[in-house]
Scaffold this motif. Structure first.
Motif, short mmCIF file in Angstrom:
data_model
loop_
_atom_site.label_atom_id
_atom_site.label_comp_id
_atom_site.label_asym_id
_atom_site.label_seq_id
_atom_site.Cartn_x
_atom_site.Cartn_y
_atom_site.Cartn_z
N ASP A 111 0.85 -1.18 0.00
CA ASP A 111 0.00 0.00 0.00
C ASP A 111 0.89 1.24 0.00
N PRO A 112 0.46 2.34 -0.66
CA PRO A 112 1.25 3.58 -0.62
C PRO A 112 1.61 4.01 0.80
N VAL A 113 0.72 3.72 1.73
CA VAL A 113 1.02 3.95 3.15
C VAL A 113 1.22 2.57 3.77
N SER A 114 2.36 2.36 4.38
CA SER A 114 2.70 1.02 4.86
C SER A 114 1.72 0.54 5.93
N PRO A 115 1.53 -0.77 6.04
CA PRO A 115 0.67 -1.32 7.09
C PRO A 115 1.10 -0.88 8.49
N ARG A 116 2.39 -0.65 8.68
CA ARG A 116 2.87 -0.20 9.99
C ARG A 116 2.34 1.20 10.31
N VAL A 117 2.36 2.09 9.31
CA VAL A 117 1.84 3.45 9.51
C VAL A 117 0.33 3.40 9.74
N LEU A 118 -0.37 2.58 8.96
CA LEU A 118 -1.82 2.45 9.13
C LEU A 118 -2.15 1.94 10.53
N THR A 119 -1.34 1.02 11.03
CA THR A 119 -1.55 0.49 12.38
C THR A 119 -1.42 1.60 13.42
N ARG A 120 -0.40 2.44 13.27
CA ARG A 120 -0.20 3.54 14.22
C ARG A 120 -1.35 4.54 14.14
N LEU A 121 -1.89 4.77 12.95
CA LEU A 121 -3.01 5.68 12.81
C LEU A 121 -4.25 5.15 13.53
N VAL A 122 -4.51 3.86 13.37
CA VAL A 122 -5.66 3.24 14.06
C VAL A 122 -5.48 3.35 15.57
N GLN A 123 -4.26 3.09 16.04
CA GLN A 123 -3.99 3.18 17.48
C GLN A 123 -4.18 4.59 18.01
N SER A 124 -3.83 5.58 17.19
CA SER A 124 -3.97 6.97 17.65
C SER A 124 -5.43 7.41 17.68
N ILE A 125 -6.25 6.82 16.81
CA ILE A 125 -7.68 7.18 16.77
C ILE A 125 -8.45 6.43 17.84
N PHE A 126 -8.15 5.13 18.00
CA PHE A 126 -8.85 4.29 18.97
C PHE A 126 -7.81 3.64 19.90
N PRO A 127 -7.32 4.38 20.89
CA PRO A 127 -6.25 3.87 21.76
C PRO A 127 -6.60 2.59 22.49
N SER A 128 -7.87 2.36 22.80
CA SER A 128 -8.26 1.18 23.56
C SER A 128 -8.85 0.08 22.69
N LEU A 129 -8.72 0.22 21.35
CA LEU A 129 -9.32 -0.75 20.43
C LEU A 129 -8.56 -2.08 20.46
N ASN A 130 -9.31 -3.17 20.49
CA ASN A 130 -8.72 -4.50 20.36
C ASN A 130 -8.67 -4.85 18.88
N PHE A 131 -7.46 -4.93 18.32
CA PHE A 131 -7.36 -5.22 16.88
C PHE A 131 -6.01 -5.81 16.52
N LYS A 132 -5.98 -6.37 15.33
CA LYS A 132 -4.74 -6.90 14.75
C LYS A 132 -4.76 -6.62 13.26
N VAL A 133 -3.59 -6.31 12.70
CA VAL A 133 -3.47 -6.04 11.27
C VAL A 133 -2.76 -7.21 10.61
N TYR A 134 -3.37 -7.72 9.55
CA TYR A 134 -2.80 -8.82 8.79
C TYR A 134 -2.34 -8.31 7.43
N ILE A 135 -1.34 -8.94 6.87
CA ILE A 135 -0.82 -8.54 5.56
C ILE A 135 -1.38 -9.48 4.49
N PHE A 136 -1.98 -8.88 3.45
CA PHE A 136 -2.48 -9.66 2.32
C PHE A 136 -1.54 -9.45 1.15
N ARG A 137 -1.00 -10.53 0.63
CA ARG A 137 -0.07 -10.45 -0.49
C ARG A 137 -0.84 -10.36 -1.80
N GLU A 138 -0.56 -9.30 -2.55
CA GLU A 138 -1.30 -9.05 -3.78
C GLU A 138 -1.11 -10.17 -4.82
#
Length: 203
Positions: A111-138
């Motif tokens: 993705d143009p924005v790496s999954p790591r950056v997207l993960t940090r964005l989600v954490q900053s928006i929902f600090p108490s959210l229970n979630f996990k990010v998986y990588i899908f190979r195109e």
């Protein structure tokens, strides 16, 4: 009266002329100097307000785990990030037991924005959210996609839902899939409790 009608007509015409520009501003991202923003600056520009902490109601199970957890899966990418965050917010806002919801986000490897950056964005928006990010190979589906008049259908992440059984942790035996353009207006627990004879369904 005629002068008032003329002024109203001019105002309405101005609205029609500048409306496309206002709509363009909603979907375009700009940095200082007026140049279009590249992927390097997206993290600093995508400023979301931190969501409130959603707590369980008194009727929720005291212990987190097992059958008390509701698993929700959706894709996560830079293009539809705002839609995904709105979808997450709607799920939590209407849930009777929001702390019992676990989100599974599927992101593209390149993705143009790496999954790591997207993960940090989600954490900053929902600090108490229970979630996990998986990588899908195109390359899993890229050679299986035919050209289409709809560009969105050529996005490999659009087909990740078909591989959730292989992507998610083996311990997840039931999951609700949600598109990024879906907004819930009721408790997701009601859908979770519906038995349709399948391990996987979406909304």
């Amino acid at each position: 009266m005629a002068r008032l009608r003329s002024a109203s007509a001019v105002a309405f015409l101005a609205f029609l002329i500048f409306r496309p520009l206002m709509c363009l501003g909603i979907h375009s991202f700009w940095v200082d100097g007026g140049a279009p923003m590249g992927s390097d600056g997206i993290e600093s520009l995508l400023q979301f307000a931190e969501a409130p902490q959603y707590c369980n109601g008194v009727e929720c199970s005291a212990s987190y785990g097992g059958d008390s957890v509701v698993h929700v899966a959706m894709t996560l990418d830079s293009e539809y990030l705002r839609g995904s965050m709105a979808a997450v917010h709607s799920v939590l806002q209407h849930a009777s037991c929001p702390e019992n919801i676990f989100f599974h986000f599927v992101a593209e490897e390149f993705d143009p924005v790496s999954p790591r950056v997207l993960t940090r964005l989600v954490q900053s928006i929902f600090p108490s959210l229970n979630f996990k990010v998986y990588i899908f190979r195109e390359d899993t589906v890229i050679n299986l996609i035919s050209s289409s008049i709809r560009q969105a259908l050529e996005n490999s992440l659009n087909y990740a839902r078909n591989y959730l059984g292989d992507i998610l942790d083996p311990s997840v035996t039931q999951v609700i899939y949600s598109d990024s353009d879906v907004v819930l207006v009721d408790d997701v627990q009601k859908l979770w409790n519906v038995r349709v004879g399948s391990r996987l369904w979406g909304y």
